[in-house]
Design an enzyme around this catalytic site. Structure first.
Site, PDB file in Angstrom:
ATOM      1  N   GLY A 143      -7.456  -8.351   0.857  1.00 52.65           N
ATOM      2  CA  GLY A 143      -7.045  -9.323   1.875  1.00 52.65           C
ATOM      3  C   GLY A 143      -5.662  -9.880   1.582  1.00 52.65           C
ATOM      4  O   GLY A 143      -4.857 -10.102   2.481  1.00 52.65           O
ATOM      5  N   TRP A 183      -3.149  -7.194   2.384  1.00 50.69           N
ATOM      6  CA  TRP A 183      -3.003  -7.059   3.836  1.00 50.69           C
ATOM      7  C   TRP A 183      -1.832  -7.910   4.338  1.00 50.69           C
ATOM      8  O   TRP A 183      -1.134  -7.537   5.279  1.00 50.69           O
ATOM      9  CB  TRP A 183      -4.298  -7.490   4.518  1.00 50.69           C
ATOM     10  N   HIS A 184      -1.613  -9.045   3.680  1.00 47.65           N
ATOM     11  CA  HIS A 184      -0.526  -9.935   4.092  1.00 47.65           C
ATOM     12  C   HIS A 184       0.846  -9.414   3.645  1.00 47.65           C
ATOM     13  O   HIS A 184       1.865  -9.793   4.233  1.00 47.65           O
ATOM     14  CB  HIS A 184      -0.743 -11.338   3.529  1.00 47.65           C
ATOM     15  N   GLY A 185       0.903  -8.594   2.615  1.00 50.34           N
ATOM     16  CA  GLY A 185       2.192  -8.070   2.170  1.00 50.34           C
ATOM     17  C   GLY A 185       2.122  -7.489   0.768  1.00 50.34           C
ATOM     18  O   GLY A 185       1.206  -7.801   0.001  1.00 50.34           O
ATOM     19  N   PHE A 219       3.047 -10.777   9.774  1.00 47.26           N
ATOM     20  CA  PHE A 219       1.990  -9.940   9.241  1.00 47.26           C
ATOM     21  C   PHE A 219       1.515  -8.912  10.252  1.00 47.26           C
ATOM     22  O   PHE A 219       0.691  -8.090   9.923  1.00 47.26           O
ATOM     23  CB  PHE A 219       0.800 -10.800   8.784  1.00 47.26           C
TER      24      PHE A 219
END
Length: 567
Positions: A413, A416-418, A567
């Site tokens: 998770g 997923w943001h970077g 995002f």
């Protein structure tokens, strides 16, 4: 000819633009945002046309699909082709999953959907990371080359830079959405959509396209076939969500960001530890006001067109523990990770083949991120130690099996943001928070206590932990992160607290108002929402006009992009 020119000039004046053609041309400095006038002009035109076609389901869905494509084109330019590619591939894959009889064949098609979507996501989101990590690790000198830009230049005669890769807005959201469609068809929760235009509408519906909420196919696709309906109650509710979202975003979120938070994070060593701490608390409010404000507007806009989007936030700072927080914050992503990652990995039942594949991926990611073999050796020794402990200590084995999927889910998770240490640490800290809470609740003498003071203490601890992890989420570099922590720990300067409170009195007043509203009892929030919905139409219009006037009076000279656009 003069008459036509005069009409064009009138339209140009009315829309506040010098060239009428700019309405239809992508401009990367003017994306279509909910806080911009052009979006509401666009939405007004969409509603006007929608009033004509809404009774014919096929025509309605097709119209909203093309309107959504235009919205995304104005937001992200020719990256609309990536959206179309994702739409087409999963449309046909969904059909193949449904028609294939053998389970193994279905699984191959599902895997193909996941591979295609993740490849597209990783290419645009992580290409720089993998290239730089590979160069650091193997001492090479490769540079990023944008094959997509080259193909576009050859096909369309455009002049995009081929030595840089830009991130398409919202790609993380719609790729997860199309993956969920393929999986839901495989699980027989829905049947595949027969009409490509209907499916395209599901993927690209413009209110939630670029920043969520992530819409499940099983929840949204049945709405495609229902007749349009907008009751008086739902109209009032939609208007309430829109006004509430604009107020959150502009009057609270943008104001405290521009006038305080951004200044601190840009140069934390120029401010005292107290100011850095207040900026952290302020950022927790800002990111909530910004993101939940976007989804509030999206829910309201969709409801006006007769579609229901899922709730994405539920007063998250009322959470009494980290587990509850993630059930209240970014609910569509949290539930997506639970249903399409955590449970398939084995959940709390134990590890699976997927668990070890995901763990290997995370380890490889972190090793590449560090660029050092010693990190890989460290993971190998840690794995050996865990294996030995699991063999000889039964309690440790049970603990490892129960919690390993939690840590993997939160780390993924974060990624997923970077692709940065910031997001790895942020995701890891939240994963550790969940694990520690699961251990603590077994021995806590206060777990079953529900009196007011205990509840306040639980909320206080949870809120401060979440705020602490946000240092890594907000700071752009590790250097900035450690500067903030150092300032808070070593340069708190309590003697200047009064002066700081006075100097930023408007900001702190706005922060106080924001937190007080957030922590109001649910019954109070329900009461003022229902009161607004029941107001006479004329009064609603007056309230809306006052709110919009206040929003645009509070708006800074440059529109502040929504945080989750990145995002």
């Amino acid at each position: 000819m003069n008459e036509i020119t005069n009409i064009a000039d009138w339209f140009a004046w009315f829309f506040g633009i010098e060239n009428l053609k700019s309405i239809f041309i992508y401009n990367n400095t003017e994306p279509l945002m909910f806080t911009g006038f052009f979006f509401w002009a666009f939405f007004g035109v969409v509603l006007l046309a929608y009033s004509v076609v809404h009774k014919k389901r096929g025509l309605r869905n097709a119209f909203l699909f093309f309107a959504s494509l235009f919205f995304y084109y104005k937001t992200s330019g020719l990256f609309v082709s990536i959206l179309l590619f994702s739409t087409l591939s999963d449309y046909f894959i969904g059909k193949r999953i449904y028609k294939t009889k053998q389970k193994a064949g279905k699984q191959i098609w599902v895997a193909l959907s996941v591979i295609i979507n993740l490849f597209v996501l990783c290419y645009f989101k992580y290409a720089y990371f993998f290239t730089e990590a590979y160069n650091d690790f193997f001492k090479t000198d490769y540079s990023v080359f944008n094959h997509f830009a080259q193909w576009t230049n050859e096909l369309a005669g455009s002049h995009f830079e081929v030595n840089q890769i830009l991130l398409p807005v919202g790609i993380s959201f719609y790729t997860f959405q199309t993956i969920s469609y393929a999986v839901d068809v495989y699980r027989k929760e829905i049947k595949p959509v027969n009409n490509i235009l209907d499916f395209g509408f599901y993927v690209s519906f413009f209110p939630q396209l670029v920043a969520g909420p992530i819409v499940r196919a099983a929840d949204f696709i049945p709405q495609l076939y229902k007749p349009y309906s907008l009751s008086k109650y739902n109209f009032g509710l939609a208007l309430f969500w829109i006004l509430k979202g604009l107020t959150k975003k502009v009057i609270i979120g943008d104001y405290i960001a521009v006038n305080f938070i951004d200044r601190i994070f840009d140069n934390p060593t120029m401010f005292t530890g107290f100011e850095n701490l207040m900026a952290l608390y302020g950022y927790s409010l800002q990111v909530y006001a910004d993101f939940s404000g976007y989804t509030d507007i999206a829910i309201g806009v969709a409801l006006l067109m007769g579609f229901t989007l899922p709730t994405n936030f539920n007063s998250p700072y009322k959470a009494k523990n980290v587990g509850e927080f993630w059930k209240r914050w970014h609910i569509s992503l949290s539930s997506w990770l639970k249903d399409y990652l955590y449970i398939p990995l084995g959940g709390n039942r134990g590890g699976s083949i997927g668990t070890w594949i995901a763990l290997a991926f995370i380890v490889a990611f972190i090793v590449l991120l560090s660029g050092k073999m010693i990190v890989l050796y460290g993971f190998v020794w840690l794995a050996l130690l865990c294996a030995v402990l699991a063999i000889f200590v039964k309690r440790f084995k049970a603990w490892l099996i129960t919690n390993i999927n939690v840590l993997i889910t939160m780390l993924l998770g974060g990624l997923w943001h970077g692709a940065s240490w910031q997001f790895v640490i942020w995701g890891g800290l939240n994963g550790l928070g969940l694990v520690v809470y699961k251990l603590w609740r077994k021995i806590s003498p206060y777990e079953k206590f529900n009196n007011f003071l205990v509840l306040m203490l639980k909320v206080f601890i949870t809120f401060n932990f979440i705020t602490f992890t946000r240092i890594w989420f907000r700071a752009e570099t590790m250097e900035t992160t450690w500067q903030i922590i150092d300032q808070i720990g070593n340069s708190f300067s309590p003697e200047v607290i009064g002066e700081v409170l006075y100097s930023y009195s408007n900001v702190f007043t706005m922060m106080l108002i924001g937190f007080v509203i957030h922590w109001l009892p649910t019954k109070v929030k329900d009461w003022y929402r229902e009161t607004f919905i029941k107001l006479p139409l004329v009064v609603k219009i007056i309230v809306a006009a006052i709110t919009v006037f206040s929003v645009y009076q509070a708006m800074s000279s440059e529109l502040q992009a929504f945080i989750y656009f990145q995002f």
